[in-house]
Enzyme design. Structure first.
Site, short mmCIF file in Angstrom:
data_model
loop_
_atom_site.label_atom_id
_atom_site.label_comp_id
_atom_site.label_asym_id
_atom_site.label_seq_id
_atom_site.Cartn_x
_atom_site.Cartn_y
_atom_site.Cartn_z
N HIS A 53 -5.23 6.62 -2.43
CA HIS A 53 -5.32 5.50 -2.98
C HIS A 53 -5.34 4.01 -2.59
O HIS A 53 -5.69 3.14 -3.17
CB HIS A 53 -4.15 5.41 -4.08
CG HIS A 53 -2.89 4.78 -3.30
ND1 HIS A 53 -2.12 5.62 -2.77
CD2 HIS A 53 -2.21 3.79 -3.35
CE1 HIS A 53 -1.23 5.02 -2.22
NE2 HIS A 53 -1.07 3.65 -2.44
C1 UD1 Z 1 -0.55 -1.07 -5.02
C2 UD1 Z 1 -0.02 -1.76 -3.69
C3 UD1 Z 1 0.36 -0.38 -2.54
C4 UD1 Z 1 0.98 0.60 -3.27
C5 UD1 Z 1 0.49 0.91 -4.50
C6 UD1 Z 1 1.39 1.93 -5.38
C7 UD1 Z 1 -0.54 -4.25 -3.17
C8 UD1 Z 1 -1.23 -4.88 -2.27
N1 UD1 Z 1 -0.93 -2.74 -3.22
O1 UD1 Z 1 -1.75 -0.91 -5.04
O2 UD1 Z 1 0.85 -0.88 -1.54
O3 UD1 Z 1 0.80 1.71 -2.44
O4 UD1 Z 1 0.29 -0.04 -5.49
O5 UD1 Z 1 0.68 2.97 -6.18
O6 UD1 Z 1 0.68 -4.50 -3.52
N2 UD1 Z 1 -4.50 -0.17 -12.15
C9 UD1 Z 1 -4.60 0.40 -13.36
N3 UD1 Z 1 -3.37 0.75 -13.70
C10 UD1 Z 1 -2.12 0.18 -13.23
C11 UD1 Z 1 -2.27 -0.51 -12.08
C12 UD1 Z 1 -3.31 -0.54 -11.44
O7 UD1 Z 1 -5.68 0.77 -13.80
O8 UD1 Z 1 -1.09 0.39 -13.87
C13 UD1 Z 1 -6.01 -0.32 -11.29
C14 UD1 Z 1 -6.50 -1.46 -11.64
O9 UD1 Z 1 -8.21 -1.18 -11.64
C15 UD1 Z 1 -6.50 -2.33 -10.50
C16 UD1 Z 1 -6.42 -1.30 -9.30
O10 UD1 Z 1 -5.75 -0.12 -10.01
O11 UD1 Z 1 -7.33 -3.19 -10.24
C17 UD1 Z 1 -5.37 -1.57 -8.23
O12 UD1 Z 1 -4.07 -2.07 -8.61
P1 UD1 Z 1 -3.17 -3.02 -7.71
O13 UD1 Z 1 -1.87 -3.15 -8.18
O14 UD1 Z 1 -3.94 -4.25 -7.33
O15 UD1 Z 1 -2.97 -2.10 -6.27
P2 UD1 Z 1 -2.71 -0.62 -6.04
O16 UD1 Z 1 -3.96 0.00 -5.31
O17 UD1 Z 1 -2.24 0.11 -7.16
N1 UDP Z 2 3.79 10.16 -7.42
C1 UDP Z 2 4.06 10.47 -8.58
N2 UDP Z 2 2.75 10.97 -9.09
C2 UDP Z 2 1.56 11.08 -8.73
C3 UDP Z 2 1.74 10.72 -7.02
C4 UDP Z 2 2.43 10.04 -6.54
O1 UDP Z 2 5.08 10.35 -8.96
O2 UDP Z 2 0.67 11.56 -9.26
C5 UDP Z 2 5.26 9.44 -6.62
C6 UDP Z 2 5.33 10.22 -5.36
O3 UDP Z 2 6.37 11.21 -5.52
C7 UDP Z 2 6.19 8.90 -4.52
C8 UDP Z 2 5.27 7.88 -4.98
O4 UDP Z 2 4.65 8.04 -6.25
O5 UDP Z 2 7.51 8.79 -4.58
C9 UDP Z 2 4.33 7.18 -3.83
O6 UDP Z 2 3.77 6.16 -4.51
P1 UDP Z 2 2.13 5.41 -4.10
O7 UDP Z 2 1.63 6.65 -3.42
O8 UDP Z 2 1.53 5.24 -5.23
O9 UDP Z 2 2.49 4.48 -3.28
P2 UDP Z 2 3.08 4.29 -1.61
O10 UDP Z 2 4.14 4.93 -1.32
O11 UDP Z 2 2.07 4.51 -1.00
O12 UDP Z 2 3.07 2.68 -1.69
#
Ligand code: UD1
Ligand code: UDP
Length: 353
Positions: free
Chosen positions: A199
């Site tokens: 992601h």
């Molecule tokens: C964010 C964090 C990342 C973390 C991740 C956990 C930052 C810069 N990034 O990345 O460090 O690893 O969360 O999962 O803070 N979207 C949805 N539904 C949601 C949330 C997001 O559809 O509930 C989609 C939207 O299209 C959005 C995109 O995901 O534009 C990215 O979401 P964003 O919160 O900006 O960053 P993440 O990639 O989720």
């Molecule tokens: N996770 C989850 N469902 C999924 C993928 C990940 O519950 O389909 C959980 C996983 O167990 C871990 C956390 O989400 O605890 C990791 O989050 P993510 O990879 O979104 O973010 P990061 O750790 O890279 O910031």
């Protein structure tokens, strides 16, 4: 908090606050808002609802962080807490730490001192800035403490507590085992599959890298014969459509709830990921991990041998998958004893007695 990993990693701290009957509240920025990225974790982990949700949603980094700063400042000015805790490296963390520090409130950074030394990652900027405006730095490992000392942070502000992800795994693994069998719903056999998550912005927003990773997963599936399950993050799903990429040979499913994911992780032959939390969990669960990045801010996993870096090159991904599938799962967990939440709250109670 604002995102999936923050809800999970804050859950042991919240449980400890509840156990002790402390006066605290949760401020949710709304960075994550889809049910599968937010609500489902509150329900499964039986966490109290956030007192307020800023509903900032998605946007550019500046838009998202700016809205958070404005909203957080209002809430903190009204509530005047003794200390504001932030966890991890998301935009929510940066906004929380910055807004609180500017108002003169004490800031505690949980999971302090992690560094990838890769400024292409938005998370790296967030980590450095959050650490440098925090008063209490809860480092998960001795290595993270050394990093902070190397950046000139006062030793008296740093506490090595372990990572709350260990607490979360220990608190929820048995519960997850009692849940219906996650693999049945996915049409795979217990223990006979590989689990992938991808992601990260620098992977999925870059067509060449995302394509390379998907090709690597397909080649891994062909080479070793195990199905590859990929619970897809909404950002990756959007990018897969935008770039019109195919995930051939990969079983793409919706992002999973925590208990199902933990169960799948625990029984996987191998995990392939660019997630920070998943690298840690695989290490704790003694499941070998191939990290689909060029670096990691979790070097402890490389040192104990639970994890290797493969980047986004398909051939390298297959090579590293082969190496890790043959790996002895006898490493030590470097992330603590599962009492990080208790330790952090204990330190805060002494500090603000
Ligand atoms: C964010 C964090 C990342 C973390 C991740 C956990 C930052 C810069 N990034 O990345 O460090 O690893 O969360 O999962 O803070 N979207 C949805 N539904 C949601 C949330 C997001 O559809 O509930 C989609 C939207 O299209 C959005 C995109 O995901 O534009 C990215 O979401 P964003 O919160 O900006 O960053 P993440 O990639 O989720
Ligand atoms: N996770 C989850 N469902 C999924 C993928 C990940 O519950 O389909 C959980 C996983 O167990 C871990 C956390 O989400 O605890 C990791 O989050 P993510 O990879 O979104 O973010 P990061 O750790 O890279 O910031």
């Amino acid at each position: 908090m604002g995102t999936r990993p923050e809800i999970i990693k804050f859950s042991p701290i919240i449980r400890e606050c509840e156990r002790l009957g402390l006066d605290y509240f949760v401020l949710h920025t709304g960075q994550h808002y889809s049910n599968s990225m937010d609500e489902v974790f509150f329900e499964q982990l039986e966490l109290p609802r956030a007192r307020c949700n800023l509903d900032v949603g998605s946007g550019t980094h500046a838009e998202q962080t700016g809205k958070m700063l404005i909203g957080i400042e209002k809430v903190l000015s009204r509530e005047r807490p003794d200390v504001v805790l932030v966890e991890g490296d998301t935009n929510t963390v940066l906004a929380g730490a910055l807004a609180a520090a500017k108002l003169g409130f004490k800031v505690g950074h949980v999971e302090a001192g992690l560094r990838s030394y890769d400024r292409r990652m938005p998370e790296e900027i967030n980590r450095v800035l959050a650490d440098h405006c925090s008063n209490l730095l809860f480092a998960p490992t001795a290595k993270a403490r050394e990093t902070l000392l190397g950046e000139g942070i006062d030793a008296r502000a740093i506490y090595v507590t372990g990572n709350t992800v260990v607490d979360a795994v220990y608190q929820n693994l048995e519960i997850s085992k009692r849940k219906g069998e996650a693999w049945d719903a996915l049409g795979i056999e217990d223990g006979d599959y590989l689990l992938a998550t991808i992601h990260r912005q620098e992977n999925v927003d870059d067509k060449t890298r995302f394509h390379g990773i998907l090709e690597g997963l397909q080649m891994v599936q062909e080479e070793f014969g195990f199905p590859v399950v990929y619970p897809i993050h909404p950002r990756a799903k959007k990018q897969l459509d935008t770039f019109k990429l195919a995930a051939n040979g990969v079983k793409v499913v919706e992002a999973l709830d925590y208990l199902s994911f933990l169960q799948l992780e625990n029984n996987a032959k191998l995990v392939l990921t660019d997630s920070g939390g998943v690298q840690e969990e695989a290490c704790i669960l003694r499941v070998p991990c191939v990290t689909l990045r060029d670096n990691t801010e979790r070097p402890e996993t490389l040192e104990v041998g639970s994890n290797v870096l493969a980047g986004a090159d398909p051939t390298e991904i297959v090579k590293k998958a082969g190496l890790m599938l043959a790996k002895n799962r006898d490493w030590e967990n470097p992330f603590g004893d599962g009492k990080a939440g208790e330790k952090i709250i204990g330190i805060l109670r002494e500090e603000f007695a």
